[in-house]
Design a protein around this motif. Structure first.
Motif, short mmCIF file in Angstrom:
data_model
loop_
_atom_site.label_atom_id
_atom_site.label_comp_id
_atom_site.label_asym_id
_atom_site.label_seq_id
_atom_site.Cartn_x
_atom_site.Cartn_y
_atom_site.Cartn_z
N SER A 66 0.83 -1.21 0.00
CA SER A 66 0.00 0.00 0.00
C SER A 66 0.86 1.26 0.00
CB SER A 66 -0.93 0.00 1.21
OG SER A 66 -0.19 -0.03 2.42
N ASN A 67 1.94 1.26 0.79
CA ASN A 67 2.79 2.44 0.84
C ASN A 67 3.55 2.66 -0.46
OD1 ASN A 67 1.97 2.98 3.43
ND2 ASN A 67 4.00 2.88 4.35
N TYR A 159 -9.67 9.23 3.71
CA TYR A 159 -8.49 8.61 4.32
C TYR A 159 -8.20 9.21 5.69
CZ TYR A 159 -3.72 6.80 4.64
OH TYR A 159 -2.57 6.17 5.05
#
Length: 291
Positions: A66-67, A159
């Motif tokens: 994800s990063n 987010y």
């Protein structure tokens, strides 16, 4: 899409190498995440260098996936707009800011944990208690935050909301939600500061307008040269006509100069203004003053 700029590419490589090293060393009984992860500042294993090393460490495959997806998606755009130096400074600064906010949040968490057991404990006494419990506090370790404030407005709001409520709750998912919020906060404040102080940061609108005006000026000069207009090096011979040989040399020199300027502008579009050498910057501005 697949032309990843230099700093973004190198950051991706470093993160992947660090993750593979973490997996391999873990099989040999060495916990790289514990060594390079950001510990709570009251813990025995806390070191200042961890504010940098923790940026490149991740807990598991989904964490790094994800990063790194976010780094690839937004890093390419930001680096192409700002240039490699400014982007790298932004990346590291947001990561350090995220770590600082995480440390503050952990201090608050530690204080609340202690006072829930003994309400008579004051805030000044927390540091003495932390010194006594420094060994146990080594378990509070942060790794791999995501330091980008994403420009897609609704995605950012969603987010932020997820990270905020996750930070308030006790999800136990091993993710440093406060560090994520800290990275976004520091990134947002940095962009706001640069927008209000264009001379100390990146003012994309003014910079882009400058180069657009510069290019229009060069294009206009090229059209004038193509029509033979205003050649200052042409002079009359004894018969009163312009010297053809001098005119050809002048046009050849102008074409060469224009090719150099075009190459510099193309370099700015690909790598940003900061990628230019001192000579290229001087060449660009000298040409701008002559236009």
């Amino acid at each position: 899409m697949f032309r990843i700029p230099t700093v973004t590419k190198n950051l991706l490589i470093i993160n992947l190498i660090a993750f593979l090293a973490t997996v391999v060393l873990q099989l040999r009984g060495v916990d790289l995440a514990d060594i390079g992860g950001l510990h709570f500042f009251m813990a025995n294993d806390f070191h200042l260098y961890q504010f940098i090393t923790y940026l490149f460490l991740h807990a598991n495959f989904m964490h790094i996936l994800s990063n790194m997806f976010g780094l690839w998606m937004f890093g390419c755009v930001i680096e192409n707009v700002w240039g490699p130096k400014k982007f790298l400074f932004y990346y590291i600064s947001c990561g350090i800011g995220a770590g600082l906010l995480q440390e503050i949040a952990q201090l608050g968490q530690f204080y609340m944990t202690i006072t829930s057991q003994d309400p008579s404990v004051t805030f000044s006494e927390i540091f003495a208690i932390g010194e006594q419990l420094s060994g146990q506090l080594n378990a509070w370790t942060t790794i791999g935050p995501f330091p980008f404030p994403i420009k897609a407005k609704w995605f950012v709001l969603g987010y932020v909301a997820i990270e905020f409520f996750s930070a308030l709750g006790s999800s136990g998912d091993g993710v440093a939600h406060t560090a994520h919020l800290g990275g976004m906060l520091f990134g947002f404040l940095m962009i706001r500061y640069w927008n209000r102080h264009p001379n100390s940061g990146v003012d994309r609108g003014r910079g882009q307008q400058f180069f657009e005006n510069l290019k229009r000026s060069f294009d206009q000069r090229r059209q004038n040269q193509g029509s033979g207009y205003n050649n200052p090096n042409m002079h009359a011979n004894r018969g009163g006509s312009a010297t053809k040989e001098d005119d050809m040399e002048y046009n050849a020199r102008k074409r060469q100069n224009q090719a150099e300027i075009d190459a510099i502008l193309d370099k700015i579009r690909k790598s940003g203004y900061d990628s230019l050498t001192k000579e290229e910057k001087k060449r660009l501005f000298d040409a701008s003053n002559q236009s």
